[in-house]
Motif scaffolding. Structure first.
Motif, mmCIF file in Angstrom:
data_model
loop_
_atom_site.group_PDB
_atom_site.id
_atom_site.type_symbol
_atom_site.label_atom_id
_atom_site.label_comp_id
_atom_site.label_asym_id
_atom_site.label_seq_id
_atom_site.Cartn_x
_atom_site.Cartn_y
_atom_site.Cartn_z
ATOM 1 N N ILE A 111 0.809 -1.082 0.048
ATOM 2 C CA ILE A 111 -0.339 -0.489 -0.211
ATOM 3 C C ILE A 111 0.771 1.036 0.159
ATOM 4 C CG2 ILE A 111 -1.981 1.217 1.462
ATOM 5 C CD1 ILE A 111 -2.849 -1.509 2.419
ATOM 6 N N ARG A 149 2.348 1.509 -3.842
ATOM 7 C CA ARG A 149 1.829 1.506 -4.465
ATOM 8 C C ARG A 149 2.652 1.528 -6.019
ATOM 9 N NH1 ARG A 149 -0.639 3.797 -0.696
ATOM 10 N NH2 ARG A 149 -2.158 5.328 -1.885
ATOM 11 N N ILE A 174 -1.258 -4.667 -6.733
ATOM 12 C CA ILE A 174 -2.382 -2.859 -6.477
ATOM 13 C C ILE A 174 -1.474 -2.492 -8.257
ATOM 14 C CG2 ILE A 174 -2.171 -0.548 -5.095
ATOM 15 C CD1 ILE A 174 -1.873 -2.674 -2.374
ATOM 16 N N THR A 229 -6.946 -0.191 -3.606
ATOM 17 C CA THR A 229 -6.161 0.200 -2.252
ATOM 18 C C THR A 229 -6.733 0.315 -1.564
ATOM 19 O OG1 THR A 229 -4.796 1.828 -3.320
ATOM 20 C CG2 THR A 229 -4.898 2.077 -0.567
#
Length: 312
Positions: A92, A95, A109, A116
């Motif tokens: 996350i 990304r 992602i 997300t």
């Protein structure tokens, strides 16, 4: 590196060829399994082995109590969950970086397989299950486990601000040595701390080897690592970290009451570490990855050496 198959665009570059996620997992699960790195089990094994070291060292120190196999199972499950949660959080945070690195651009992602928000939900689910497992232990271990979340949270940002992100990974990935010991002894002492510091040096060494795979891409996008910092001196510096790790492991075992059995059997993980350094060659594409993954064998060998000392 393993090539992405044409019939499974989600397969990432550094996944083990023929892994169960790519081969057998249902399509809806695959992106989440890749977020948690279930297709690359080496990570949760390397998170688990310090836990096993701590448990086995406690058995050496208190042979009457012995090795707690149930705690070992719980810590293995916790390692799978928390490694998955840590990797999900890392993806996350990273990304916007992962889509610029060849090895990571097909992660769920950046490749658009998972949003997300979905990743955040998966992160929460893994963390809650990890908490359930942690609550099975004594209060000291629960407190220490919760405190470790600080290290998990700050680690993904370290590659942006320091040349030593591997040191912060070492602080987080070695933490199980403290948890394994405290779960049996109800507290900490100098013995598990020495074990912990030895594991930190081990992690710095093997993650420097791992980071060699991304050194060129990292330089282009400005991501820092010890592999870039050490450059052509990586082999002797990693050798120094490995030597320090072995000395500290030996010292911790002696303080716990280990004798000749451990000293002799510990030469096996020492030999594996020496082989990694001696044969390391960044110019060969698969070489650093193979040496990195061999640390699973180091973990097995050191755990068995401690257990042999306890049994004897």
């Amino acid at each position: 590196m393993t090539q992405t198959s044409t019939n499974d665009i989600g397969s990432v570059a550094d996944a083990t060829e023929g892994n169960w996620v790519d081969s057998h997992a249902p399509d809806w699960l695959k992106p989440y399994a890749r977020l948690a790195r279930w297709d690359r089990p080496i990570g949760f094994w390397l998170l688990f082995w310090p836990c096993a070291f701590g448990l086995a060292l406690a058995a050496v120190a208190n042979p009457v109590r012995g090795f707690d196999w149930w705690a070992c199972i719980l810590m293995f499950l916790g390692s799978v969950l928390m490694r998955g949660a840590g990797c999900t959080f890392n993806d996350i945070v990273d990304r916007d970086i992962d889509d610029k690195v060849a090895r990571t651009r097909l992660r769920p992602i950046p490749s658009g397989q998972v949003t997300t928000r979905q990743a955040l939900g998966f992160l929460l689910a893994q963390a809650l299950l990890g908490l359930v497992i942690l609550l099975q232990f004594n209060r000291v271990t629960v407190f220490l486990g919760i405190a470790s979340l600080v290290l998990v949270i700050i680690y993904p940002f370290m590659k942006r601000i320091t040349w030593w992100p591997q040191a912060f990974l070492g602080l987080a990935f070695s933490y199980g040595a403290l948890l394994g010991w405290s779960s049996q002894m109800g507290g900490l002492s100098v013995t598990p701390l020495i074990l912990y510091f030895g594991c930190i040096l081990w992690v710095i060494g093997y993650d420097t080897i791992y980071a060699m795979q991304d050194a060129e891409d990292d330089a282009l996008i400005g991501v820092k690592s010890t592999a870039r910092l050490f450059g052509p001196h990586t082999r002797p510096i990693v050798a120094g970290f490995y030597a320090g790790a072995f000395v500290l492991w030996l010292a911790a075992a002696i303080l716990a009451g280990a004798n000749l059995i451990f000293a002799v059997l510990a030469l096996i993980p020492a030999g594996l570490l020496a082989w990694q350094v001696q044969t390391l060659d960044a110019l060969k594409p698969e070489n650093p990855k193979t040496r990195f993954r061999s640390n699973h064998l180091v973990g097995i060998a050191l755990t068995l050496a401690l257990l042999a000392e306890w049994v004897w």
